[in-house]
Design a protein around this motif. Structure first.
Motif, PDB file in Angstrom:
ATOM      1  N   VAL A 106       9.455  10.755   8.917  1.00  0.00           N
ATOM      2  CA  VAL A 106       7.902  10.501   8.453  1.00  0.00           C
ATOM      3  C   VAL A 106       7.533  11.899   8.486  1.00  0.00           C
ATOM      4  CG1 VAL A 106       5.866   9.879   9.045  1.00  0.00           C
ATOM      5  CG2 VAL A 106       7.900   8.179   9.382  1.00  0.00           C
ATOM      6  N   ASN A 107       6.764  12.588   7.444  1.00  0.00           N
ATOM      7  CA  ASN A 107       6.071  13.797   7.308  1.00  0.00           C
ATOM      8  C   ASN A 107       4.712  13.469   7.927  1.00  0.00           C
ATOM      9  OD1 ASN A 107       4.528  15.976   6.728  1.00  0.00           O
ATOM     10  ND2 ASN A 107       4.946  15.831   4.601  1.00  0.00           N
ATOM     11  N   MET A 108       4.489  13.837   9.173  1.00  0.00           N
ATOM     12  CA  MET A 108       3.108  13.140   9.715  1.00  0.00           C
ATOM     13  C   MET A 108       1.915  13.949   9.228  1.00  0.00           C
ATOM     14  SD  MET A 108       3.977  10.734  11.777  1.00  0.00           S
ATOM     15  CE  MET A 108       2.380  10.734  12.798  1.00  0.00           C
ATOM     16  N   ARG A 109       2.129  15.081   8.439  1.00  0.00           N
ATOM     17  CA  ARG A 109       0.776  15.831   8.114  1.00  0.00           C
ATOM     18  C   ARG A 109      -0.187  16.177   8.754  1.00  0.00           C
ATOM     19  NH1 ARG A 109       0.303  12.830   1.845  1.00  0.00           N
ATOM     20  NH2 ARG A 109       1.896  14.215   1.056  1.00  0.00           N
ATOM     21  N   PHE A 110      -0.753  15.299   9.522  1.00  0.00           N
ATOM     22  CA  PHE A 110      -2.055  15.469  10.289  1.00  0.00           C
ATOM     23  C   PHE A 110      -1.834  15.266  11.911  1.00  0.00           C
ATOM     24  CE2 PHE A 110      -3.208  14.310   5.769  1.00  0.00           C
ATOM     25  CZ  PHE A 110      -4.180  15.097   5.853  1.00  0.00           C
ATOM     26  N   VAL A 111      -2.300  16.043  12.698  1.00  0.00           N
ATOM     27  CA  VAL A 111      -2.294  15.712  14.094  1.00  0.00           C
ATOM     28  C   VAL A 111      -3.538  15.207  14.519  1.00  0.00           C
ATOM     29  CG1 VAL A 111      -2.139  16.880  16.327  1.00  0.00           C
ATOM     30  CG2 VAL A 111      -1.047  17.788  14.573  1.00  0.00           C
ATOM     31  N   LYS A 112      -4.583  15.462  13.757  1.00  0.00           N
ATOM     32  CA  LYS A 112      -6.118  14.873  13.965  1.00  0.00           C
ATOM     33  C   LYS A 112      -6.558  14.650  12.495  1.00  0.00           C
ATOM     34  CE  LYS A 112      -7.262  16.240  18.530  1.00  0.00           C
ATOM     35  NZ  LYS A 112      -8.345  16.880  19.396  1.00  0.00           N
ATOM     36  N   PRO A 113      -6.966  13.244  12.046  1.00  0.00           N
ATOM     37  CA  PRO A 113      -6.475  12.212  12.807  1.00  0.00           C
ATOM     38  C   PRO A 113      -4.980  11.622  12.692  1.00  0.00           C
ATOM     39  CG  PRO A 113      -7.726  11.630  10.863  1.00  0.00           C
ATOM     40  CD  PRO A 113      -7.656  13.051  11.052  1.00  0.00           C
ATOM     41  N   LEU A 114      -4.640  11.401  13.659  1.00  0.00           N
ATOM     42  CA  LEU A 114      -3.069  11.123  13.685  1.00  0.00           C
ATOM     43  C   LEU A 114      -3.078   9.473  12.890  1.00  0.00           C
ATOM     44  CD1 LEU A 114      -0.310  11.741  15.010  1.00  0.00           C
ATOM     45  CD2 LEU A 114      -1.226  10.624  16.967  1.00  0.00           C
ATOM     46  N   ASP A 115      -1.869   9.572  12.123  1.00  0.00           N
ATOM     47  CA  ASP A 115      -1.649   8.249  11.388  1.00  0.00           C
ATOM     48  C   ASP A 115      -0.962   7.118  12.393  1.00  0.00           C
ATOM     49  OD1 ASP A 115      -1.204   6.090   9.726  1.00  0.00           O
ATOM     50  OD2 ASP A 115      -0.159   7.283   8.201  1.00  0.00           O
ATOM     51  N   THR A 116      -2.129   6.419  13.252  1.00  0.00           N
ATOM     52  CA  THR A 116      -1.452   5.481  14.092  1.00  0.00           C
ATOM     53  C   THR A 116      -1.038   4.205  13.445  1.00  0.00           C
ATOM     54  OG1 THR A 116      -4.003   4.678  14.109  1.00  0.00           O
ATOM     55  CG2 THR A 116      -3.206   6.232  15.813  1.00  0.00           C
ATOM     56  N   HIS A 117      -1.552   3.954  12.194  1.00  0.00           N
ATOM     57  CA  HIS A 117      -0.897   2.769  11.472  1.00  0.00           C
ATOM     58  C   HIS A 117       0.473   2.780  11.332  1.00  0.00           C
ATOM     59  CE1 HIS A 117      -0.938  -0.580   8.553  1.00  0.00           C
ATOM     60  NE2 HIS A 117      -0.376   0.220   7.908  1.00  0.00           N
ATOM     61  N   ILE A 118       0.892   3.851  10.753  1.00  0.00           N
ATOM     62  CA  ILE A 118       2.442   4.223  10.718  1.00  0.00           C
ATOM     63  C   ILE A 118       3.252   3.881  11.876  1.00  0.00           C
ATOM     64  CG2 ILE A 118       2.686   6.486  10.687  1.00  0.00           C
ATOM     65  CD1 ILE A 118       4.486   6.148   8.066  1.00  0.00           C
ATOM     66  N   LEU A 119       2.530   4.689  13.022  1.00  0.00           N
ATOM     67  CA  LEU A 119       3.117   4.492  14.370  1.00  0.00           C
ATOM     68  C   LEU A 119       3.411   3.074  14.798  1.00  0.00           C
ATOM     69  CD1 LEU A 119       1.545   7.368  16.406  1.00  0.00           C
ATOM     70  CD2 LEU A 119       3.746   7.197  15.051  1.00  0.00           C
ATOM     71  N   GLN A 120       2.345   1.953  14.571  1.00  0.00           N
ATOM     72  CA  GLN A 120       2.365   0.610  14.782  1.00  0.00           C
ATOM     73  C   GLN A 120       3.457   0.227  14.114  1.00  0.00           C
ATOM     74  OE1 GLN A 120       0.438  -1.399  16.787  1.00  0.00           O
ATOM     75  NE2 GLN A 120      -1.001  -0.023  17.561  1.00  0.00           N
TER      76      GLN A 120
END
Length: 187
Positions: A89-103
């Motif tokens: 996963v290219n997370m791209r953002f630290v803030k806001p963190l993509d919590t949907h993809i983590l779930q």
């Protein structure tokens, strides 16, 4: 890469509030530049590789910034001998963190790996750790990044190699972590 950096700068420019874009020193990966500017969805990561998808259990590699390409290369090598699905996963953002993809990933993930060219302490990986803990998601996590120590003068590539943040270092660290997990489970 240089194309995404360009799009991130454009996204930050169009954003109505304060924004920060971190980018590494040195040259880019040599990717093609998209001449059209686009605004990236703020706080949304992107899955850039899915390997060994025939397996149920998953290794999730969450890469930030310049470590996306080395993480993909390491995943390609790991896929040849692991009986695990691998998602990069290219997370791209630290803030806001993509919590949907983590779930979403947590359901099948056997090991989360964060990879960043930043200090591990208080870095992007720590933000992932904090979110997973707050959400009650208990999974093994391997945070790869820079130690909180002074690095001696060297080329950028030498520094990344010494920190284990090149393709081979990422691959070796993941193999060691998976081996520790396997030994823990078999006890």
């Amino acid at each position: 890469d240089e194309n995404e950096c360009r799009q991130m700068l454009h996204t930050a420019y169009t954003y109505a509030g304060p924004a920060t874009v971190r980018y590494p020193r040195g040259s880019g990966e040599g990717v093609s530049i998209n001449p059209e500017m686009c605004v990236l969805p703020i706080g949304q990561a992107e899955i850039v590789a899915q390997l060994n998808s025939q397996y149920e259990e998953c290794l999730s590699i969450l890469a930030f910034g310049s470590r996306v390409m080395p993480a993909m290369e390491a995943a390609t090598q790991l896929a040849q001998h692991l009986e695990l699905a691998i998602v990069v996963v290219n997370m791209r953002f630290v803030k806001p963190l993509d919590t949907h993809i983590l779930q979403q990933l947590a359901v099948k993930t056997q090991l989360f790996v964060t990879v960043e060219e930043h200090a591990v302490m208080a870095g992007a990986g720590s933000a992932v750790n904090e979110y997973l803990a707050k959400a009650g998601i208990v999974k093994p996590i391997l945070n790869l990044g820079l130690d909180d120590t002074f690095m001696h003068q060297a080329t950028h590539e030498q520094m990344l190699q010494k920190a284990g943040l090149d393709e081979k270092g990422i691959e070796a660290s993941i193999q060691q972590a998976l081996s520790r997990i396997a030994n823990t489970v078999s006890l």
